[in-house]
Structures are given as structure tokens and as C-alpha cells.
Scaffold this motif. Structure first.
Motif, PDB file in Angstrom:
ATOM      1  N   ALA A 165       0.883  -1.058   0.026  1.00  0.00           N
ATOM      2  CA  ALA A 165       0.041  -0.065  -0.009  1.00  0.00           C
ATOM      3  C   ALA A 165       0.814   1.221   0.072  1.00  0.00           C
ATOM      4  O   ALA A 165       0.535   2.384  -0.807  1.00  0.00           O
ATOM      5  CB  ALA A 165      -1.007   0.037   1.277  1.00  0.00           C
ATOM      6  N   LEU A 196      -3.982   5.563  -5.557  1.00  0.00           N
ATOM      7  CA  LEU A 196      -4.690   5.424  -4.189  1.00  0.00           C
ATOM      8  C   LEU A 196      -5.842   4.564  -4.124  1.00  0.00           C
ATOM      9  O   LEU A 196      -6.041   4.250  -2.830  1.00  0.00           O
ATOM     10  CB  LEU A 196      -5.119   7.127  -4.045  1.00  0.00           C
ATOM     11  N   ALA A 197      -6.419   4.326  -5.129  1.00  0.00           N
ATOM     12  CA  ALA A 197      -7.652   3.129  -4.901  1.00  0.00           C
ATOM     13  C   ALA A 197      -7.131   1.951  -4.243  1.00  0.00           C
ATOM     14  O   ALA A 197      -7.833   1.255  -3.183  1.00  0.00           O
ATOM     15  CB  ALA A 197      -8.659   3.259  -6.232  1.00  0.00           C
ATOM     16  N   ARG A 255      -6.128   2.284  -0.829  1.00  0.00           N
ATOM     17  CA  ARG A 255      -6.941   2.142   0.086  1.00  0.00           C
ATOM     18  C   ARG A 255      -7.412   0.752   0.586  1.00  0.00           C
ATOM     19  O   ARG A 255      -7.699   0.307   1.707  1.00  0.00           O
ATOM     20  CB  ARG A 255      -8.228   2.988  -0.271  1.00  0.00           C
ATOM     21  N   THR A 256      -7.679  -0.032  -0.331  1.00  0.00           N
ATOM     22  CA  THR A 256      -8.183  -1.400  -0.313  1.00  0.00           C
ATOM     23  C   THR A 256      -7.088  -2.245   0.350  1.00  0.00           C
ATOM     24  O   THR A 256      -7.570  -2.978   1.417  1.00  0.00           O
ATOM     25  CB  THR A 256      -8.389  -2.240  -1.872  1.00  0.00           C
ATOM     26  N   ALA A 301      -4.913  -1.030   2.615  1.00  0.00           N
ATOM     27  CA  ALA A 301      -4.902  -0.462   3.925  1.00  0.00           C
ATOM     28  C   ALA A 301      -5.973  -0.926   4.562  1.00  0.00           C
ATOM     29  O   ALA A 301      -5.800  -1.405   5.735  1.00  0.00           O
ATOM     30  CB  ALA A 301      -5.037   0.980   3.940  1.00  0.00           C
ATOM     31  N   ALA A 302      -7.084  -1.079   4.184  1.00  0.00           N
ATOM     32  CA  ALA A 302      -8.398  -1.613   4.950  1.00  0.00           C
ATOM     33  C   ALA A 302      -8.121  -2.982   5.303  1.00  0.00           C
ATOM     34  O   ALA A 302      -8.162  -3.363   6.120  1.00  0.00           O
ATOM     35  CB  ALA A 302      -9.630  -1.265   4.147  1.00  0.00           C
ATOM     36  N   LEU A 322      -0.892   5.594   5.819  1.00  0.00           N
ATOM     37  CA  LEU A 322      -2.187   5.139   5.215  1.00  0.00           C
ATOM     38  C   LEU A 322      -3.301   5.655   5.962  1.00  0.00           C
ATOM     39  O   LEU A 322      -4.591   5.594   5.576  1.00  0.00           O
ATOM     40  CB  LEU A 322      -2.189   3.728   5.331  1.00  0.00           C
ATOM     41  N   LEU A 358      -5.930   7.816   3.973  1.00  0.00           N
ATOM     42  CA  LEU A 358      -6.734   7.012   2.811  1.00  0.00           C
ATOM     43  C   LEU A 358      -8.135   6.707   2.909  1.00  0.00           C
ATOM     44  O   LEU A 358      -8.668   6.243   1.961  1.00  0.00           O
ATOM     45  CB  LEU A 358      -5.967   5.713   2.361  1.00  0.00           C
ATOM     46  N   GLU A 359      -8.716   6.808   4.089  1.00  0.00           N
ATOM     47  CA  GLU A 359      -9.921   6.656   4.517  1.00  0.00           C
ATOM     48  C   GLU A 359     -10.895   7.405   3.315  1.00  0.00           C
ATOM     49  O   GLU A 359     -10.706   8.195   3.049  1.00  0.00           O
ATOM     50  CB  GLU A 359     -10.610   6.984   5.739  1.00  0.00           C
TER      51      GLU A 359
END
Length: 518
Positions: free
Chosen positions: A485, A494-495, A498-499, A501-502, A514, A517-518
Motif C-alpha cells: 500500500a 490511491l484506490a 485504500r483497499t 490499507a483496509a 495510510l 486514505l479513508e
């Protein structure tokens, strides 16, 4: 599965070759194949009492004792090597297995060679030869042995299990799964295969399928040591920490038999707010695995959550070149009221995802081991580290290369030589050695080192692709998700970042870079 090391379960294969076909021969053979050493011994002793030839039954009685873990009793049957000609191959095979368990690898190798000479060219013998080679540092040769075992027995459960374990080490869990599925189809009630199959499904996040296989294992062998452990992992993933703890406690000494059980207990303690207990368990585990970065990260987190900030700084300030440790140390300084130091570390934590390597210090004098004539792997690692920490990179390369020359089939030796080359500034040479190591055993720590070498060589895209490939094969690796990430943030993707990081947060890992990035 989450934080679960690969389960290397030695398959206890049944005997092959000639033997007494009278009386209850089929019974004890079936018992040996099923791993029932106690039942097989009773049946075999009954055969002896009825006038059976000791020389023809000795290999199988030795095997029955090995299945029960009684090496002393196995010695009595196997060490004399007094076997009837038609069972000699199996006798020497079991003698080799005994010597391997005793740690006498040269004697084990001689016994296995004798078994081959007695026309014992069978899949389970080649599996044991492969395991011996692996334990002796001949990992490339172990892969060759696994290939030979599968050639002789394409549907042999032990051969499929061993090959799957080697494929998993080299190419990841997803690549090993088809071999385990083949093994399951060939031997749907083999405990060793079931345990490995369940663990691999768990590593891939396929929890419902894992549960089905664990249920079969519990039915086949409810006393199997992995049953409670695998059930505890599933319970923890389902959020039932109390059940997970109960299952682990029912396992008695499970935390000593399976180090990952101690890790799971620590994670449960952290989830329940018992940070002091979690830190104590992680500290004990880290002492046995000092190079395990994941355990160190968890220990740092437990110390932070428990408010033990001074200990956190004392233990991890020297690791703060890594972003996660920099974040922990920075927050500890912040809690201690030193905002200036906190800012330095937190700024460092927010740096990009470029890979860096650090030499793990050694307490060994640079030439102490060599002077004493000791050249075992652990000693060489300490020697090389000592040379590197003293800035003697040429000396480190010489020692590491000499060790690799002595054990050219060792993945660990190739990785060590790669480390020495990297520290000497030869990123290209390091990459070649890391690739050699990864062809046998591609651990996450090795992937990070390869990525660092790619970065240093000016090939960051290849480093990112390598990390992404590793994460695909090990999707529950939170550290890999964070590293990838970070690199995607650097690239502006960034998309995807984000995935990832989640996913990392779901796996219990936060990262300062991160957070936005929410």
C-alpha cells in the motif's frame, strides 16, 4: 492462516516390501498405515508369540515403536540391522528414520542408501530421504527427492504432502493447494494431509472450507495435536476469543508444541485488553525467534497499548529505520512528553514505501567462531553479522560464500551470501543470490530483501510486482499489505492503496502513512 507458520507434519507411512502373510498380517499392516503404533505392536507381538520369525518382524516392530515415539524401544528392533532378506529394504528404511530422529544424519543417510541397495526404491523412502536432505541443509537435493517420490507414487499421500510443503515454501500457499487437494482425494482420511490441507486453506482465508476439513480431521483422529489448535484459530477468527482460549487450554502443552499457539494466546490477550500478559508471552516467543519481525512488531504494539513506553523505546529505538517501529517509538516519546524526539521518529514513519535493510547485530567477535574451527550454519550467520556490523563487508562476503560453497543446496546459505553482497553495495549480485534462495524457500523476509535489492538497482516497479505476487500467495500477511500500500501511494494508485490499507487494518495493523486514505 492468520499468523500461523506452515505446519510441517511428518507423514508416518506404512511399511512396504515383503513380510509374513500368515495370521493377522493384514491387520498390523493396516494399523501401521493408519499410524496406530500401539495396535500394530500388539498384533505383531502376537505373531511373534505364535512362532513368527523375529528377523522378518523386526522392521515393522521398529516402525510401530517409532510411531509411538519410543526411540529406545525402536533401537532394540532396528539397530542390530538383522533383517530377513525379503524385508531388509524396509528394515534399513526404518533404521534410517530412527537415526534421523536421533539426529545422526550421516548414519541415517547410510541406512537409506542401504535401503535403496536392497531394492527399496519406494515413494515413502524418497520422502524420508528428502526430509533428511532438507534438515541437513541440502534443500535443492530435497526438492529432487520429492520429485522422485512423486514419480514413483503420483497418488502417494506422503509424497504429495512433502511436495506440497516444498512448493508452498518456494511459491506460496496457492501453488501448494492443488497438490494437497490431490492428496485429499487419494487419502481422504490421512491425518497429516488433513492437517496441512486445513492450514493451507486457512492461510488463503478460505475459512469455511478449512472448517470442513478440520471436522474431518477431528472425526478421523480426535486426539490429533493439531485439531484443537486449528479449531482455536477458527474460533479466534470468528471473534470468539473465550472459546479460542478454552480450546488452547484443553490442549495442555499446546503452546510449547506449537509456538503459534503462544502467539494466538498473546493476540487474544491483546484483544481483551490484557496487554501486560500479551507482552510477556510475546517477549518469551521473541527470545526463541529473535529475527521474527512480526513478533517484534506485535510486542511493540503490546507495550504501547499497555503504556510501557520507556521499555518500548529501550527495546525498539534501534529498529526505528523501519516505518512501523519508528511510529511506535515516536508515539512512546510523545506519551513520555518529549515532543521533539517524537516528531523526528513520526516524520521518519511517514516516509515512502522504499525498502531498506538493516544488519542484525551479533554478539560474536568477528573471527571467534572461525578460530575455534566451528562452521555450523548458526555460527556462520553470527560471524557474517559481526563482520558486517564492523564494516568488514569483504570479510563477510568471503565467509558467506565459503559457507555457500560447502552447502550449495542451502537456501539459507544463498540468502546469507546475498545479504553480504547487498551490504557490500553489489545489488545485482545480491539479487542473483536471493533468487537462488527463493527458488527453494520464498519467505516474506526474503521477499523484502529482494525488493530492497531491486530498489537499490533502480528497478522499483519490479520490487512492487514482487511484493504484490507474495501478497497474492499469502493474502493474510498484514505487513506485506502495508508495504505494498505504501508503494502504491508513492505511485499515485490511491484506490488500490485504500483497499490494501483496509485489509491491513482488518488484520490488526495500522500505519501512519495510510491513515489519511479513508
Amino acid at each position: 492462516m492468520l499468523l500461523l507458520p506452515a505446519l510441517l507434519i511428518l507423514a508416518a507411512c506404512g511399511g512396504v516390501g515383503g513380510g509374513d502373510r500368515e495370521g493377522h498380517a493384514g491387520d498390523w499392516r493396516a494399523m501401521l498405515r493408519a499410524g496406530d503404533g500401539v495396535g500394530a505392536e500388539v498384533a505383531l507381538r502376537s505373531e511373534l508369540a505364535a512362532g513368527g520369525d523375529r528377523r522378518r518382524f523386526a522392521p515393522y516392530l521398529g516402525e510401530a515403536e517409532l510411531l509411538q515415539g519410543d526411540t529406545a524401544a525402536a533401537v532394540g528392533w532396528l539397530a542390530p540391522a538383522d533383517f530377513a532378506p525379503d524385508v531388509a529394504a524396509h528394515g534399513y528404511h526404518m533404521l534410517g528414520r530412527l537415526r534421523m530422529q536421533q539426529g545422526d544424519f550421516p548414519a541415517a543417510g547410510r541406512a537409506f542408501d542401504r535401503a535403496l541397495g536392497e531394492k527399496g526404491d519406494q515413494p515413502d523412502l524418497w520422502v524420508d530421504i528428502g526430509r533428511l536432505r532438507w534438515r541437513g541443509g541440502e534443500q535443492v537435493q530435497a526438492i529432487e527427492a520429492s520429485t522422485r517420490a512423486l514419480e514413483l507414487g503420483p497418488d502417494d499421500p506422503a509424497a504429495l504432502l512433502f511436495r506440497a510443503q516444498l512448493v508452498r515454501d518456494a511459491r506460496g500457499n496457492a501453488a501448494a493447494l492443488p497438490l494437497l487437494q490431490r492428496g485429499f482425494q487419494a487419502a481422504p482420511r490421512d491425518p497429516g494431509l488433513l492437517g496441512e490441507y486445513a492450514a493451507t486453506l486457512g492461510e488463503l482465508g478460505r475459512n469455511s472450507e478449512m472448517l470442513e476439513v478440520v471436522r474431518v480431521l477431528a472425526e478421523v483422529n480426535p486426539l490429533h495435536p493439531k485439531v484443537l489448535w486449528l479449531q482455536a484459530v477458527l474460533a479466534a477468527r470468528a471473534g470468539d476469543a473465550d472459546l479460542a482460549r478454552s480450546l488452547l487450554q484443553r490442549g495442555g502443552d499446546l503452546d510449547r508444541e506449537i509456538p503459534a499457539a503462544k502467539l494466538l494466546l498473546a493476540l487474544i490477550d491483546m484483544d481483551n485488553g490484557n496487554y501486560e500478559s500479551a507482552a510477556q508471552g510475546l517477549d518469551r516467543l521473541l527470545r526463541t525467534q529473535p529475527d521474527n519481525t512480526r513478533i517484534a512488531m506485535l510486542l511493540g504494539r503490546a507495550l504501547m497499548l499497555g503504556g510501557n513506553n520507556r521499555e518500548l523505546v529501550a527495546r525498539f529505538a534501534d529498529r526505528a529505520d523501519a516505518p512501523y517501529f519508528a511510529m511506535l517509538v515516536g508515539r512512546a516519546h510523545e506519551a513520555l512528553g518529549d515532543r521533539a524526539k517524537a516528531a523526528r521518529y513520526l516524520d521518519r514513519a511517514r516516509t515512502s514505501g522504499a525498502m531498506t535493510l538493516r544488519v542484525v547485530p551479533s554478539g560474536t567477535a568477528a573471527d571467534g567462531a572461525a578460530a575455534g574451527g566451528r562452521f555450523d550454519g548458526a555460527t556462520v550467520v553470527r560471524e557474517v553479522r559481526a563482520s558486517l556490523t564492523q564494516g568488514r563487508s569483504d570479510d563477510a562476503r568471503r565467509k558467506a560464500q565459503a559457507f555457500l560453497n560447502r552447502v550449495p543446496g542451502s537456501s539459507d546459505a544463498a540468502a546469507l551470501a546475498g545479504d553480504a553482497a547487498f551490504e557490500a553495495g553489489d545489488a545485482r549480485g545480491a539479487l542473483a543470490l536471493y533468487r537462488q534462495a527463493a527458488s527453494v524457500r520464498k519467505l516474506w523476509t526474503l521477499t523484502k530483501r529482494m525488493a530492497a535489492a531491486y530498489d537499490r538497482s533502480g528497478r522499483p516497479a519490479e520490487a512492487t510486482a514482487l511484493i504484490a505476487s507474495h501478497l497474492e500467495g499469502e493474502p493474510l500477511n498484514a505487513d506485506a499489505a502495508v508495504v505494498l500500500a505504501r508503494r502504491l501511494v508513492d505511485r499515485g494508485e490511491l484506490a488500490r492503496a485504500r483497499t490494501l490499507a483496509a485489509r491491513a487494518r482488518t488484520l490488526g495493523r495500522n500505519d501512519p502513512l495510510l491513515d489519511g486514505l479513508e
